[in-house]
Structure formats: C-alpha cells, structure tokens
Scaffold this active site. Sequence first.
Site, PDB file in Angstrom:
ATOM      1  N   ARG A   1     -12.626  -9.296  -1.826  1.00 44.24           N
ATOM      2  CA  ARG A   1     -12.050  -8.863  -0.545  1.00 44.24           C
ATOM      3  C   ARG A   1     -11.582  -7.406  -0.620  1.00 44.24           C
ATOM      4  O   ARG A   1     -10.975  -6.976  -1.585  1.00 44.24           O
ATOM      5  CB  ARG A   1     -10.871  -9.771  -0.185  1.00 44.24           C
ATOM      6  CG  ARG A   1     -10.138  -9.381   1.113  1.00 44.24           C
ATOM      7  CD  ARG A   1      -8.900  -8.562   0.868  1.00 44.24           C
ATOM      8  NE  ARG A   1      -8.135  -8.292   2.100  1.00 44.24           N
ATOM      9  CZ  ARG A   1      -7.101  -7.451   2.170  1.00 44.24           C
ATOM     10  NH1 ARG A   1      -6.685  -6.829   1.087  1.00 44.24           N
ATOM     11  NH2 ARG A   1      -6.470  -7.253   3.325  1.00 44.24           N
ATOM     12  N   VAL A   2     -11.879  -6.647   0.424  1.00 41.41           N
ATOM     13  CA  VAL A   2     -11.436  -5.270   0.560  1.00 41.41           C
ATOM     14  C   VAL A   2     -10.710  -5.138   1.884  1.00 41.41           C
ATOM     15  O   VAL A   2     -11.192  -5.604   2.916  1.00 41.41           O
ATOM     16  CB  VAL A   2     -12.621  -4.281   0.500  1.00 41.41           C
ATOM     17  CG1 VAL A   2     -12.145  -2.859   0.768  1.00 41.41           C
ATOM     18  CG2 VAL A   2     -13.317  -4.362  -0.851  1.00 41.41           C
ATOM     19  N   GLY A   3      -9.541  -4.512   1.865  1.00 42.51           N
ATOM     20  CA  GLY A   3      -8.768  -4.330   3.083  1.00 42.51           C
ATOM     21  C   GLY A   3      -9.045  -2.996   3.756  1.00 42.51           C
ATOM     22  O   GLY A   3     -10.093  -2.385   3.581  1.00 42.51           O
TER      23      GLY A   3
ATOM     24  N   HIS B   1      -1.338  -5.571   7.413  1.00 42.77           N
ATOM     25  CA  HIS B   1      -2.301  -6.666   7.364  1.00 42.77           C
ATOM     26  C   HIS B   1      -3.695  -6.088   7.587  1.00 42.77           C
ATOM     27  O   HIS B   1      -4.124  -5.879   8.717  1.00 42.77           O
ATOM     28  CB  HIS B   1      -1.947  -7.693   8.431  1.00 42.77           C
ATOM     29  CG  HIS B   1      -2.489  -9.045   8.165  1.00 42.77           C
ATOM     30  ND1 HIS B   1      -2.033 -10.166   8.796  1.00 42.77           N
ATOM     31  CD2 HIS B   1      -3.460  -9.475   7.314  1.00 42.77           C
ATOM     32  CE1 HIS B   1      -2.702 -11.224   8.371  1.00 42.77           C
ATOM     33  NE2 HIS B   1      -3.559 -10.821   7.466  1.00 42.77           N
TER      34      HIS B   1
ATOM     35  N   THR C   1       0.823  -1.203   0.000  1.00 46.59           N
ATOM     36  CA  THR C   1       0.000   0.000   0.000  1.00 46.59           C
ATOM     37  C   THR C   1       0.864   1.264   0.000  1.00 46.59           C
ATOM     38  O   THR C   1       1.944   1.277   0.572  1.00 46.59           O
ATOM     39  CB  THR C   1      -0.883  -0.007   1.258  1.00 46.59           C
ATOM     40  OG1 THR C   1      -1.690  -1.182   1.242  1.00 46.59           O
ATOM     41  CG2 THR C   1      -1.779   1.209   1.322  1.00 46.59           C
TER      42      THR C   1
ATOM     43  N   THR D   1      -0.234   0.939   6.393  1.00 50.01           N
ATOM     44  CA  THR D   1       0.103  -0.124   5.455  1.00 50.01           C
ATOM     45  C   THR D   1       0.366  -1.381   6.258  1.00 50.01           C
ATOM     46  O   THR D   1       1.144  -1.368   7.212  1.00 50.01           O
ATOM     47  CB  THR D   1       1.345   0.223   4.605  1.00 50.01           C
ATOM     48  OG1 THR D   1       1.738  -0.948   3.866  1.00 50.01           O
ATOM     49  CG2 THR D   1       2.509   0.693   5.454  1.00 50.01           C
TER      50      THR D   1
END
Length: 369
Positions: free
Chosen positions: A264-266, A288, A236, A286
């Site tokens: 999936r969206v983080g 997990h 990121t 930035t």
Amino acid sequence: MHRRSPLFPLSSPLRGTLAAATALPGLLLLPLGCASSPAAALREDASSPPLQAQRKWGLAIHGGAGVMSRDTLTPEREAEVRARLTESLQAGHAILAQGGTSLDAVGAAIRVLEDSPLFNAGKGAVFTHEGRNELDASLMDGRTLAAGAVAGLRHVKNPIALARRVMERSPHVMMVGEGAEAFAREQGLELVPPEYFRTEERWEQLQRALEKERAAGGQASAPGVSPRPEDGKFGTVGAVALDQSGHLAAGTSTGGMTNKRYGRVGDSPIIGAGTYANAHCAVSGTGHGEFFIRHTVARDICARVEYLKVPLQEAADTVVRDVLVKAGGEGGVIALDAQGTVAMPFNSPGMYRGYMGEDGQPFVAIFPE
C-alpha cells in the site's frame, strides 16, 4: 520554551473584520514578514506571535496530524516534539537566511524530522503487516514544476534526499521499491540495514494492531473502508518554503500506515495529493492518505489560489474543513503562498506544526489552542 499558537484564521494583509478572522477554529494563517498591523495588535497576547503585514521569506513544517490530547501526550514527550520541530525550522531557516533555495530549505527541514524516532518518517517509520518498514517521500519545485517521488523504500536513510535525486538526475518523477533503491546506490546515498528503522514504540503499535485484527477475524477493516492508523495519528512529516528569490517548494516524507498490506502507498509520494508546489502556492499534507489521493488535496488548494484567485486561507480551509470532512477524510495541511502567507488548517484533534519567518523566531504548536 516555545509559545503555543492559537488556531484562528489570520490573513496578510488583514482582510475583513476581526469577527470574520476568528470564525474558523483549527486554522492558523499568518504572514512571514516583520511589521505588525494595528488590527493585529487586537489579537496579540502572551501565547501568540504578532501579526505581520508583509512577507519576506520563511518556511512552515508539520510532523503529522491525528488524535492528540494533553491527557495522552506527556509533558516530557511534548517537550521533545517541540524541540525537534524547532530544530527542523532552524535547519531550513539557516539556508534561507543565507540566500539558499526553497528546495534546499525543505530538504534540510525534513531530514531533521526523518532522523528523529518521534515522527513516522525515516527513523521513526511504522511497521507493515509483515513487520517491515516501507518509506515514501516526494519533493516539488514550484519555480519549474519539476518533481521527484519514491515509495516502498526499505534501506534509504533519508527518502527526501532520494526524491530530490529522482527529480534532478533522472528523466522520471516516481521510482518505487528495489528499482528506487538501486538508483539510490548509484547516486551514492546513505543506505542502512532494516534494524536502523526499528523502534520498540512502533513495534508495539504493530502488535496491538495485529491483535485487534485477530479479534476481528483476521480483517483489518470492513470491505471498502480504508484502514486508519492504529495509534490514531497520521505521522507524516513535511515542509513548505519561500526563498528570498520568491520561489516556492514543498516536500513530504512518511513511513506509511501501521499494519498496511500489499505494498500500500498513500498520498505522501503522489504529486498533487500529498505534495504540490507552483509559482502561486506550496502544500504538504498529512492525514488519511486514500482521501487525499481521491480529492487531490494539495493540487486542489493551489488550483483554487491560482484559478479562483481566492486567498490561501479560504482555499486551504475549504478543502481541509469542508471537502475532506464531507468525504470522511481526516488530517491537515501546511500551505504557503507567493506573498508569504502561511495556512495550517486541520480537521483532526491536533497537528504537530510550526513556522519561521525572516525574523528567525520559531513558532510551534500541537493542539487546537
């Protein structure tokens, strides 16, 4: 050539003893002003910039955190990364130097990184399980708390630009997928074919991840365990800025996670998780993403600064090096407060990062030196 930053907690104005200031490796906290303090001189050497007692304005950026080592990062690749980080800083700084807004500076800095294949955002986005590129981004104005976010983009060249259009030209905060891209077309933003985002390096990362998945019986990770990026890096990108009017802003952009499934969206497009800014603090993260979402990392840091009145150093370090570590989450943040103090804590082996104050001297780093 760019000097590398040591990772020691340093505050502005300097608080406590020198021993206390060097107790936490993995944290960089520096003010963005001009005058050096006597205590700062004790820590100045050829590899670190002078401590400065007062802020004016400036910005900080990151290009991702994760498993980075001198053994795996070639000198040529390191030079390329440092050059793009510097270019990003210079793009944002040029706007601030002319009296521009922190929002404009954040957008300009992030676009440089989105246009580079070196980072997992825009041009360098990773591939999903289905072999597509899906991009997310968010932006927040600390002065007004206005925010814009987008997710699941496949054709928007610069997602951070669309996030700003959502913030300024719609009644919404977040748009996703085809709807977001329809809005991008209405707004006249540049759209590109899917091939624009393809790089062989990212494609090969997906193939390795698929092979590993097949060897594990078709399961990317154990039930209930969030998958980690195949290459060990959270790529990121993000920026935070303080302009000459004293206003803060934060933005984040990403290509997501290699081999992700099911849309999936983080945390990157989620306000309060990967991005947050108010009058006291601006943060871009930035790492997990699932952990950053569960622990609302960006908002937590700013809340500690605002409500507990703790220094930015303490707030950022507590969340990144204590809360996240105990939860099993990996990554880092860049943070900036209204006094111009910069914090860059991370709990991973490395993080691409940099900052630039009103003196116009770019400072970039990768490793926990």
